[in-house]
Design a protein around this motif. Structure first.
Motif, PDB file in Angstrom:
ATOM      1  N   LEU A 189     -15.364  12.108  41.877  1.00 34.55           N
ATOM      2  CA  LEU A 189     -15.420  11.418  43.173  1.00 34.55           C
ATOM      3  C   LEU A 189     -14.910  12.389  44.234  1.00 34.55           C
ATOM      4  CD1 LEU A 189     -13.918   7.796  43.102  1.00 34.55           C
ATOM      5  CD2 LEU A 189     -16.267   8.495  43.616  1.00 34.55           C
ATOM      6  N   ALA A 190     -15.589  12.471  45.366  1.00 37.42           N
ATOM      7  CA  ALA A 190     -15.222  13.509  46.332  1.00 37.42           C
ATOM      8  C   ALA A 190     -14.654  12.970  47.634  1.00 37.42           C
ATOM      9  CB  ALA A 190     -16.443  14.381  46.632  1.00 37.42           C
ATOM     10  N   GLY A 191     -14.626  11.644  47.796  1.00 33.64           N
ATOM     11  CA  GLY A 191     -14.212  11.126  49.103  1.00 33.64           C
ATOM     12  C   GLY A 191     -13.153  10.037  49.073  1.00 33.64           C
ATOM     13  N   ARG A 192     -12.599   9.756  47.896  1.00 29.87           N
ATOM     14  CA  ARG A 192     -11.498   8.801  47.857  1.00 29.87           C
ATOM     15  C   ARG A 192     -10.802   8.928  46.505  1.00 29.87           C
ATOM     16  NH1 ARG A 192     -12.456   3.968  44.843  1.00 29.87           N
ATOM     17  NH2 ARG A 192     -14.647   3.877  44.193  1.00 29.87           N
ATOM     18  N   ARG A 193      -9.587   8.386  46.471  1.00 27.58           N
ATOM     19  CA  ARG A 193      -8.832   8.306  45.222  1.00 27.58           C
ATOM     20  C   ARG A 193      -9.129   6.968  44.574  1.00 27.58           C
ATOM     21  NH1 ARG A 193      -4.608  10.897  42.989  1.00 27.58           N
ATOM     22  NH2 ARG A 193      -3.649   9.297  41.697  1.00 27.58           N
ATOM     23  N   SER A 194      -9.076   6.919  43.274  1.00 27.14           N
ATOM     24  CA  SER A 194      -9.264   5.630  42.604  1.00 27.14           C
ATOM     25  C   SER A 194      -8.262   5.496  41.474  1.00 27.14           C
ATOM     26  CB  SER A 194     -10.676   5.514  42.037  1.00 27.14           C
ATOM     27  OG  SER A 194     -10.745   4.381  41.185  1.00 27.14           O
ATOM     28  N   GLU A 195      -7.674   4.310  41.378  1.00 31.32           N
ATOM     29  CA  GLU A 195      -6.739   4.052  40.276  1.00 31.32           C
ATOM     30  C   GLU A 195      -7.439   3.305  39.147  1.00 31.32           C
ATOM     31  OE1 GLU A 195      -4.088   5.691  40.501  1.00 31.32           O
ATOM     32  OE2 GLU A 195      -4.336   6.133  42.646  1.00 31.32           O
ATOM     33  N   ALA A 196      -8.745   3.041  39.290  1.00 33.28           N
ATOM     34  CA  ALA A 196      -9.457   2.284  38.259  1.00 33.28           C
ATOM     35  C   ALA A 196      -9.545   3.100  36.970  1.00 33.28           C
ATOM     36  CB  ALA A 196     -10.859   1.941  38.763  1.00 33.28           C
ATOM     37  N   ALA A 197      -9.543   2.423  35.848  1.00 35.25           N
ATOM     38  CA  ALA A 197      -9.616   3.121  34.550  1.00 35.25           C
ATOM     39  C   ALA A 197     -10.953   3.858  34.447  1.00 35.25           C
ATOM     40  CB  ALA A 197      -9.484   2.103  33.426  1.00 35.25           C
ATOM     41  N   PRO A 198     -10.923   5.076  33.870  1.00 30.29           N
ATOM     42  CA  PRO A 198     -12.170   5.834  33.730  1.00 30.29           C
ATOM     43  C   PRO A 198     -13.132   5.169  32.751  1.00 30.29           C
ATOM     44  CG  PRO A 198     -10.236   7.205  33.260  1.00 30.29           C
ATOM     45  CD  PRO A 198      -9.755   5.799  33.362  1.00 30.29           C
ATOM     46  N   VAL A 199     -14.406   5.225  33.130  1.00 27.84           N
ATOM     47  CA  VAL A 199     -15.466   4.632  32.303  1.00 27.84           C
ATOM     48  C   VAL A 199     -16.504   5.719  32.041  1.00 27.84           C
ATOM     49  CG1 VAL A 199     -17.381   2.972  32.350  1.00 27.84           C
ATOM     50  CG2 VAL A 199     -15.142   2.332  33.265  1.00 27.84           C
ATOM     51  N   LEU A 200     -16.943   5.815  30.793  1.00 27.26           N
ATOM     52  CA  LEU A 200     -17.979   6.806  30.496  1.00 27.26           C
ATOM     53  C   LEU A 200     -19.245   6.426  31.266  1.00 27.26           C
ATOM     54  CD1 LEU A 200     -18.645   9.315  28.730  1.00 27.26           C
ATOM     55  CD2 LEU A 200     -19.741   7.714  27.164  1.00 27.26           C
ATOM     56  N   SER A 201     -19.708   7.341  32.103  1.00 31.78           N
ATOM     57  CA  SER A 201     -20.815   7.028  33.008  1.00 31.78           C
ATOM     58  C   SER A 201     -21.914   8.064  32.864  1.00 31.78           C
ATOM     59  CB  SER A 201     -20.329   7.039  34.460  1.00 31.78           C
ATOM     60  OG  SER A 201     -19.234   6.161  34.609  1.00 31.78           O
ATOM     61  N   ARG A 202     -23.092   7.691  33.308  1.00 27.26           N
ATOM     62  CA  ARG A 202     -24.219   8.633  33.347  1.00 27.26           C
ATOM     63  C   ARG A 202     -24.711   8.679  34.783  1.00 27.26           C
ATOM     64  NH1 ARG A 202     -28.121   8.563  28.423  1.00 27.26           N
ATOM     65  NH2 ARG A 202     -26.280   9.692  27.704  1.00 27.26           N
ATOM     66  N   VAL A 203     -24.726   9.889  35.344  1.00 29.50           N
ATOM     67  CA  VAL A 203     -25.166  10.038  36.729  1.00 29.50           C
ATOM     68  C   VAL A 203     -26.648  10.382  36.720  1.00 29.50           C
ATOM     69  CG1 VAL A 203     -24.839  11.295  38.890  1.00 29.50           C
ATOM     70  CG2 VAL A 203     -22.864  10.788  37.420  1.00 29.50           C
ATOM     71  N   VAL A 204     -27.434   9.563  37.377  1.00 34.50           N
ATOM     72  CA  VAL A 204     -28.887   9.755  37.361  1.00 34.50           C
ATOM     73  C   VAL A 204     -29.391   9.929  38.788  1.00 34.50           C
ATOM     74  CG1 VAL A 204     -29.223   8.486  35.212  1.00 34.50           C
ATOM     75  CG2 VAL A 204     -29.264   7.248  37.388  1.00 34.50           C
ATOM     76  N   GLY A 205     -30.583  10.503  38.888  1.00 34.33           N
ATOM     77  CA  GLY A 205     -31.150  10.761  40.207  1.00 34.33           C
ATOM     78  C   GLY A 205     -31.961   9.577  40.712  1.00 34.33           C
ATOM     79  N   MET A 206     -32.746   9.842  41.788  1.00 35.69           N
ATOM     80  CA  MET A 206     -33.527   8.774  42.409  1.00 35.69           C
ATOM     81  C   MET A 206     -35.025   8.945  42.157  1.00 35.69           C
ATOM     82  SD  MET A 206     -34.744  10.786  44.918  1.00 35.69           S
ATOM     83  CE  MET A 206     -35.346   9.679  46.188  1.00 35.69           C
ATOM     84  N   HIS A 207     -35.355   9.790  41.192  1.00 37.54           N
ATOM     85  CA  HIS A 207     -36.773  10.058  40.927  1.00 37.54           C
ATOM     86  C   HIS A 207     -37.372   9.051  39.962  1.00 37.54           C
ATOM     87  CE1 HIS A 207     -36.844  13.809  43.111  1.00 37.54           C
ATOM     88  NE2 HIS A 207     -35.608  13.973  42.684  1.00 37.54           N
ATOM     89  N   CYS A 208     -38.685   8.999  40.020  1.00 36.64           N
ATOM     90  CA  CYS A 208     -39.396   8.006  39.223  1.00 36.64           C
ATOM     91  C   CYS A 208     -39.635   8.549  37.826  1.00 36.64           C
ATOM     92  CB  CYS A 208     -40.714   7.701  39.922  1.00 36.64           C
ATOM     93  SG  CYS A 208     -41.063   5.954  39.850  1.00 36.64           S
ATOM     94  N   GLU A 209     -38.556   8.769  37.106  1.00 39.79           N
ATOM     95  CA  GLU A 209     -38.673   9.364  35.781  1.00 39.79           C
ATOM     96  C   GLU A 209     -37.389   9.094  35.005  1.00 39.79           C
ATOM     97  OE1 GLU A 209     -40.820  12.929  35.741  1.00 39.79           O
ATOM     98  OE2 GLU A 209     -39.893  13.684  33.904  1.00 39.79           O
ATOM     99  N   ALA A 210     -37.515   8.584  33.780  1.00 39.97           N
ATOM    100  CA  ALA A 210     -36.325   8.206  33.010  1.00 39.97           C
ATOM    101  C   ALA A 210     -35.462   9.418  32.655  1.00 39.97           C
ATOM    102  CB  ALA A 210     -36.730   7.467  31.738  1.00 39.97           C
ATOM    103  N   GLY A 211     -36.090  10.591  32.540  1.00 44.68           N
ATOM    104  CA  GLY A 211     -35.330  11.795  32.191  1.00 44.68           C
ATOM    105  C   GLY A 211     -34.594  12.408  33.370  1.00 44.68           C
ATOM    106  N   ASP A 212     -34.614  11.730  34.494  1.00 42.39           N
ATOM    107  CA  ASP A 212     -33.996  12.239  35.719  1.00 42.39           C
ATOM    108  C   ASP A 212     -32.482  12.012  35.660  1.00 42.39           C
ATOM    109  OD1 ASP A 212     -33.426  12.951  38.353  1.00 42.39           O
ATOM    110  OD2 ASP A 212     -34.048  10.991  39.142  1.00 42.39           O
ATOM    111  N   VAL A 213     -31.822  12.836  34.868  1.00 39.69           N
ATOM    112  CA  VAL A 213     -30.375  12.710  34.668  1.00 39.69           C
ATOM    113  C   VAL A 213     -29.710  13.930  35.291  1.00 39.69           C
ATOM    114  CG1 VAL A 213     -28.539  12.651  32.923  1.00 39.69           C
ATOM    115  CG2 VAL A 213     -30.688  11.429  32.518  1.00 39.69           C
ATOM    116  N   VAL A 214     -28.614  13.715  36.012  1.00 41.04           N
ATOM    117  CA  VAL A 214     -27.880  14.847  36.606  1.00 41.04           C
ATOM    118  C   VAL A 214     -26.693  15.202  35.706  1.00 41.04           C
ATOM    119  CG1 VAL A 214     -26.620  15.681  38.629  1.00 41.04           C
ATOM    120  CG2 VAL A 214     -28.560  14.133  38.937  1.00 41.04           C
ATOM    121  N   VAL A 215     -25.863  14.219  35.407  1.00 41.02           N
ATOM    122  CA  VAL A 215     -24.702  14.449  34.524  1.00 41.02           C
ATOM    123  C   VAL A 215     -24.800  13.416  33.404  1.00 41.02           C
ATOM    124  CG1 VAL A 215     -22.197  14.550  34.359  1.00 41.02           C
ATOM    125  CG2 VAL A 215     -23.324  15.194  36.505  1.00 41.02           C
TER     126      VAL A 215
END
Ligand code: LLP
Length: 475
Positions: A380-406
């Protein structure tokens, strides 16, 4: 080719655990320093700054997605290679990322430049690189492109085929040596039979790829003979590039041994002592906590030891060494900032849930995750968060399921639309491989330094997008 990934298995409690190398962080707000450029920092509010510029302030002006290039970091890495390998020449591999501003920095830092297309050559010359310090690569350089390079005074052409030697011989006849001052500088790209992979290398008997002349088949020696026998061509030496994102110098060692054996054979059988040897680029960087790259000083010490040892064993004079790092100079110097849009939880077989965080870019600004199964991290680049970390997948906005960033990252569980996310290590082969897929506009590159931000590649506009669409002009 992307394969199924070890992430995604659920624990007995239904929580996703991700790949084995990824540990839940004690504090998801903290940066992992070795993944970021040296001036990257997070303050108590969670705002990420690079080069003394707070990214939330920056994107308020330039919008997202945006590549942020840490100028001091880029220059420091360029200097580190220059100094560690001196007197070896360091050719920055422009394919990793190139624009005229970067060329100017390279000139100021005393580096040379490797280009592999007419377009990269144009940028190099426009940026003011001395043509004598340019090396020109490519397996399919056309006659006009070669002619242009020779007429521009490019210092070395790294030849890749017999057809190219014929083309150069013809061009050499058009450009008398008295006009160019010397012959056309030529290196011979060889395949040493070493196949480098991300973390390991395997020695291969076959060299089944488009680049270079095979040493084992005798083609490399034949190429040397032909160049030596061609008036107007000046044989500088052999060139070997074994691959990219390599962490272990043992791959270079095997390659250097084979290439130097050929170097000695040329001295012996052709009677030519070639003055130079280029061992290419490929030095790995840290994309995630699983990567542990060597620094330039270590690499230089190990590589020069290998060359020295082999030359002594072969009884030949040591050729002047050169290298071509791209990723290791620009990769860690850049990060990408995105804005979060949709956040979605998806229930998987077995009841585990995965959090998909969608951002306003994707495979059009970073194809590496989809193309090479690469791993990245983000914060996260613009705020602090105290929420517990959750395993996440960062995906793009393209029309394709393989459009994964992280593919896998622990992000605070309260990530929401409007949050800024930053991905480190995107300097190499992201903007340079960016596309307009889905007619998305390619992001800008903003150089930051000492609190100042400067657009060095502007964001594309809809007019740029339509500029080549001839039908769009029929009104
Ligand atoms: N020299 C030659 C002849 C090369 O072919 C390359 C990369 C380099 C130097 C620079 O390698 P570096 O130090 O940057 O690893 N698109 C891929 C990488 C392709 C590299 C092609 N050649 C990626 O995103 O990983």
């Amino acid at each position: 080719m992307p394969t199924s990934h070890p992430s995604g298995w659920a624990h007995a409690d239904g929580a996703l655990r991700g790949p084995s190398w990824l540990r839940p962080p004690d504090d998801a707000n903290r940066l992992v320093p070795h993944l970021w450029s040296t001036t990257a920092d997070k303050d108590g509010t969670g705002d990420l700054s690079v080069g003394g510029v707070r990214l939330p302030d920056l994107v308020a002006n330039v919008n997202t997605p945006a590549f942020v290039l840490d100028e001091a970091d880029f220059r420091a890495r360029a200097r580190a290679f220059r100094d560690a390998f001196a007197p070896a020449q360091v050719f920055y591999a422009g394919k990793a990322f190139l624009c005229t501003t970067v060329v100017r920095w390279l000139v100021e830092e005393g580096l040379s430049l490797d280009v592999c297309s007419d377009g990269e050559l144009t940028v190099a010359l426009r940026g003011g690189m001395d043509p004598a310090r340019i090396g020109y690569h490519g397996n399919n350089k056309s006659h006009p492109a070669l002619r242009r390079a020779v007429h521009a005074g490019v210092g070395r052409i790294i030849v890749d085929s017999f057809a190219e030697i014929d083309r150069l011989a013809e061009i050499a006849r058009e450009v008398p040596a008295e006009e160019s001052g010397r012959g056309i500088g030529v290196m011979v790209r060889v395949t040493a039979g070493v196949e480098a992979h991300t973390h390991e290398y395997i020695a291969t008997a076959h060299e089944d790829q488009k680049f270079g002349f095979s040493i084992s088949s005798g083609d490399a020696l034949e190429a040397v003979r032909r160049i030596h026998g061609t008036p107007g061509l000046e044989l500088l030496g052999l060139h070997s590039h074994i691959g990219s994102q390599i962490f272990d110098t043992s791959g270079f060692e095997v390659a250097a041994r084979r290439v130097l054996a050929l170097h000695a054979q040329v001295a012996d059988e052709v009677g030519v002592s070639m003055p130079e040897l280029d061992l290419g680029g490929g030095f790995g960087i840290a994309y995630t906590t699983q990567d542990d790259p060597a620094d330039p000083a270590q690499l230089a010490a190990e590589m020069s030891k290998i060359v020295e040892h082999e030359c002594r064993a072969l009884g030949v004079a040591e050729p002047a060494l050169s290298i071509e790092p791209g990723r290791a100079i620009v990769g860690p110097a850049m990060c990408t900032v995105y804005t979060v849009g949709t956040v979605k939880e998806v229930e998987l077989d077995g009841g585990a849930r995965r959090t998909y965080v969608s951002v306003d870019g994707g495979m059009s600004d970073n194809i590496r995750t989809a193309l090479y199964d690469s791993d990245y991290s983000c914060t996260l680049a613009g705020r602090r968060s105290e929420a517990a970390p959750v395993l996440s997948r960062v995906v793009g906005m393209h029309c394709e399921a393989g459009d994964v960033v992280v593919r896998d990252e622990f992000l605070p569980g309260d990530v929401r639309p409007g949050d800024l996310l930053a991905v480190p290590g995107t300097g190499a082969y992201c903007r340079s491989m960016a596309s307009n897929y889905n007619h998305v506009l390619r992001p800008p590159v903003i150089a930051v330094r000492d609190g100042d931000a400067r657009v060095i590649v502007r964001r594309e506009t809809v007019d740029d997008l339509l500029a080549t669409d001839v039908g769009a002009m029929d009104e």
